[in-house]
Every structure is written in C-alpha cells, then in structure tokens.
Design a protein around this motif. Structure first.
Motif, mmCIF file in Angstrom:
data_model
loop_
_atom_site.group_PDB
_atom_site.id
_atom_site.type_symbol
_atom_site.label_atom_id
_atom_site.label_comp_id
_atom_site.label_asym_id
_atom_site.label_seq_id
_atom_site.Cartn_x
_atom_site.Cartn_y
_atom_site.Cartn_z
ATOM 1 N N PRO A 141 10.047 -2.525 2.094
ATOM 2 C CA PRO A 141 9.673 -2.661 0.676
ATOM 3 C C PRO A 141 9.144 -1.314 0.176
ATOM 4 N N PRO A 142 9.158 -1.101 -1.144
ATOM 5 C CA PRO A 142 8.835 0.223 -1.690
ATOM 6 C C PRO A 142 7.528 0.841 -1.220
ATOM 7 N N ARG A 143 6.416 0.103 -1.221
ATOM 8 C CA ARG A 143 5.135 0.719 -0.871
ATOM 9 C C ARG A 143 5.067 1.074 0.614
ATOM 10 N N GLN A 144 5.624 0.241 1.478
ATOM 11 C CA GLN A 144 5.686 0.595 2.898
ATOM 12 C C GLN A 144 6.539 1.849 3.092
ATOM 13 N N ARG A 145 7.604 1.949 2.326
ATOM 14 C CA ARG A 145 8.477 3.117 2.389
ATOM 15 C C ARG A 145 7.698 4.375 2.003
ATOM 16 N N ALA A 146 6.905 4.259 0.943
ATOM 17 C CA ALA A 146 6.121 5.410 0.488
ATOM 18 C C ALA A 146 5.089 5.820 1.537
ATOM 19 N N VAL A 147 4.407 4.837 2.132
ATOM 20 C CA VAL A 147 3.399 5.137 3.149
ATOM 21 C C VAL A 147 4.042 5.821 4.354
ATOM 22 N N LEU A 148 5.158 5.306 4.813
ATOM 23 C CA LEU A 148 5.827 5.881 5.974
ATOM 24 C C LEU A 148 6.228 7.333 5.719
ATOM 25 N N GLY A 155 3.228 14.135 6.915
ATOM 26 C CA GLY A 155 2.043 14.403 7.722
ATOM 27 C C GLY A 155 0.724 14.275 6.994
ATOM 28 N N TRP A 156 0.682 13.480 5.934
ATOM 29 C CA TRP A 156 -0.576 13.293 5.204
ATOM 30 C C TRP A 156 -1.529 12.423 6.020
ATOM 31 N N ARG A 157 -2.832 12.598 5.780
ATOM 32 C CA ARG A 157 -3.846 11.758 6.404
ATOM 33 C C ARG A 157 -3.929 10.419 5.670
ATOM 34 N N ALA A 158 -4.411 9.410 6.399
ATOM 35 C CA ALA A 158 -4.481 8.060 5.822
ATOM 36 C C ALA A 158 -5.306 8.035 4.550
ATOM 37 N N SER A 167 -5.169 2.695 -2.978
ATOM 38 C CA SER A 167 -5.330 1.609 -2.024
ATOM 39 C C SER A 167 -6.465 1.961 -1.073
ATOM 40 N N SER A 168 -6.744 1.098 -0.115
ATOM 41 C CA SER A 168 -7.769 1.375 0.890
ATOM 42 C C SER A 168 -7.119 1.987 2.127
ATOM 43 N N VAL A 169 -7.935 2.646 2.938
ATOM 44 C CA VAL A 169 -7.430 3.230 4.182
ATOM 45 C C VAL A 169 -6.914 2.123 5.101
ATOM 46 N N ALA A 170 -7.639 1.019 5.160
ATOM 47 C CA ALA A 170 -7.226 -0.097 6.022
ATOM 48 C C ALA A 170 -5.866 -0.647 5.593
#
Length: 338
Positions: A141-148, A155-158, A167-170
């Motif tokens: 899904p789009p947001r998971q794609r963006a996070v990955l 190489g961005w930090r959480a 969003s939250s780090v968790a």
C-alpha cells in the motif's frame, strides 16, 4: 532548480525515487510526477525555514506528490500465485505482468553530484531500481511503500520518516517491518546470486554483442549456448511481435530458442538491427526489424532488458517501442544502417 539552496538535487533525484514508488511505464507520467514535485517546491519555496536540509524538505514534497499520485490512481489487481511457475525457487512475476510497470533509463540514474555521500548516491548504488524490486514494491500500500523507500533506499532514520509522514516512530517502524516481509515474499529466492547494480563490465558488453551478432546471423546454436538453462523471456502486449492483449512469458533455454526460430528463418524471417542501452541498472537492447530481403527502413520492434548471470543471459524482458523516446532512441533506422 539549480541554486545553491537546491544543491545536488535534480530531476534525476525525484525521477528515480518516483519511479521506484510508482513504477509507471507510461513515458509521459514519470516526468509529470517529477515536474509536479519541482512545481510544488517552487510554489512553496518560502516555507523552507532551514530547520532541516533543503534535500530533506524536497524529499518530503516528492513523497507527498507520489502518495497523491498513488491515491488518485485506481488500484489495479496483481496476478496471484496461480500465474507463477511451479518451481518455488524460480523468479516470480515478470515486470510485463503488471501493465503499469516499465523500464527506467540508466542515464537518469547517474548521481547528480560528484559526491557519493548523499541520498541520491544511496538510491543509485543499491539494487532498488531493478525490475524485480519494482514489481515486489507494487504489492505494498502507498504509505508502506513510502516508508520502505525512505528507510531502506534513502537510508533515512525512523524519526525523520515519522516527521515527514506526520506519524509516530512506532507506527513508522511497524509499517517498515510489514513492508519488508511483503517485499521479501515477492522477490526471487535466487536474487542473492545476482550481481549488484553497477557500471557494465567488459564481459557484460561482450555477452551483449555476441548475442546481437548471433541474432543477426540467425545462429540458433550460439543463441542457445548464451542462455542459461532456466532462462526466461517475457513480452508486453505489442512488444517483439507479441500481438495478444495479455502479456506472455515462457522459460527454459530450449523453449526460448524454439519460440524465436520462426523469426530467424523461413517465410516469416526478420532482419534485425540493434542499438545498445541500459535500463534499471542492467544492459538492454533496442531491437529494430524489417522483413528479410526488404529494402525498407528498420522499425522499432522491442526494448529487451537483459539480466546476465555468470556470463549467460538469465532473463529477457520485452517492452514496446512506446518506451523508446525515454531512452532517446529513434523510431526507425535507415535501410542501410549497420
């Protein structure tokens, strides 16, 4: 945008990341996403406060542009496992199985600055523009794609990703873990054997040229010797003479040679001309054709993206001539072209 503020950011930056996120095959849509990103940035330039790097600010705009694009585009169904080969260790769906996925020219993957320390260099150096990875990412899904992409490609930090996506780090870490599991499930199990994306070696160039020469001479024996036993070939509708409305793929050295035989000899034989290029970090060949014995111009036939493993061709992925302009390839070649 070439000011000191923009630094090394360029259309290559937005283009390659937009491609990884969207995988769009239409030549007109990838540049549009990149252009939308830079247009939004220009309009919002006064909102840049300098609290983060200009690059991070620009990536936030690029990410939101991609998310908006994905949100507006209807979610097309992805073929299920019934379309996969019986061998569980074989490669999963080829890129042509997904109508909206297409190749990306290597010339747009060049780092826009000499330094290789920035996110651009990370995105180019890792195997995240390979067609297999692009196909796997389409399952997210789009947001998971963006996070990955932000975490594993750039190489961005959480914490940075959480701020960008509001969003939250968790929640960001949870999305990343789910995305990694899904992508791993859809990547070929033998992918660890593949050579990393890099500049072409002399051996690789030699393989490509021997293959083109064998095709030009209709030499079945040499063509067969250059293919791995488990080689796979796939075509989009309209690519390489495949005129059905659905994509096709087939595998096995003998199967490939037999399928190509009518184009190499007999009443339907074709005369070929070739131009070398690169797509998705691997060699590619632009193939032009005309009926054997004709004195007409050579017409664009297929863009064949190759995957070479240990000196042999493991996969050929065929795209239509619609992608030729993105690779700066002509639609025809003169009758006397070499």
């Amino acid at each position: 945008m070439t000011s000191e503020r923009s630094g090394s950011c360029s259309s290559g930056t937005g283009g390659s990341c937009a491609y990884t996120a969207i995988g769009c095959s239409a030549p007109s849509r990838r540049p549009r996403t990149t252009q939308d990103t830079f247009l939004r940035a220009w309009r919002r330039l006064d909102t840049f406060q300098g609290r983060a790097t200009f690059r991070a600010w620009l990536y936030r705009i690029a990410t939101n542009t991609c998310l908006d694009t994905l949100g507006k585009r209807p979610r097309e169904p992805i073929p299920e496992a019934r379309s996969l080969p019986a061998d569980p260790t074989a490669a999963p769906l080829p890129a042509v199985a997904l109508r909206w996925v297409g190749p990306f020219p290597d010339r747009l993957l060049e780092p826009p600055a000499p330094s290789d320390s920035g996110p651009d260099a990370v995105a180019v150096s890792r195997e995240t523009v390979e067609l297999a990875f692009i196909v796997a990412v389409q399952h997210l899904p789009p947001r998971q794609r963006a996070v990955l992409i932000l975490r594993d490609v750039l190489g961005w930090r959480a914490k940075e990703v959480a701020v960008l996506l509001e969003s939250s780090v968790a929640a960001t870490n949870s999305a990343l873990q789910r995305a990694r599991v899904t992508v791993q499930r859809h990547l070929p199990r033998r992918r660890v054997e593949w050579s990393p994306t890099r500049r072409p070696s002399e051996q690789e160039r030699a393989v490509v040229r021997r293959y083109m020469d064998a095709l030009a001479r209709a030499d079945d024996a040499v063509i067969g010797a250059m293919l791995r036993e488990d080689a796979r070939c796939s075509h989009q509708p309209g690519a390489g003479g495949h005129m059905d409305s659905a994509p096709v793929w087939y595998e096995g050295r003998d199967t490939l040679v037999a399928a190509w035989s009518p184009a190499l000899r007999g009443p339907d034989a074709i005369e070929f001309r070739f131009r070398e290029t690169r797509a998705n970090g691997h060699p590619a060949i632009a193939v032009y054709m005309r009926p054997a014995g004709s004195d007409s111009a050579f017409e664009a036939f297929v863009l064949s993206a190759l995957r070479i493993v240990h000196g042999r061709i493991a996969e050929l992925t065929g795209f239509t001539s619609a992608v030729f302009p993105a690779f700066e390839l002509p639609a025809t070649l003169a009758p006397d072209s070499p």
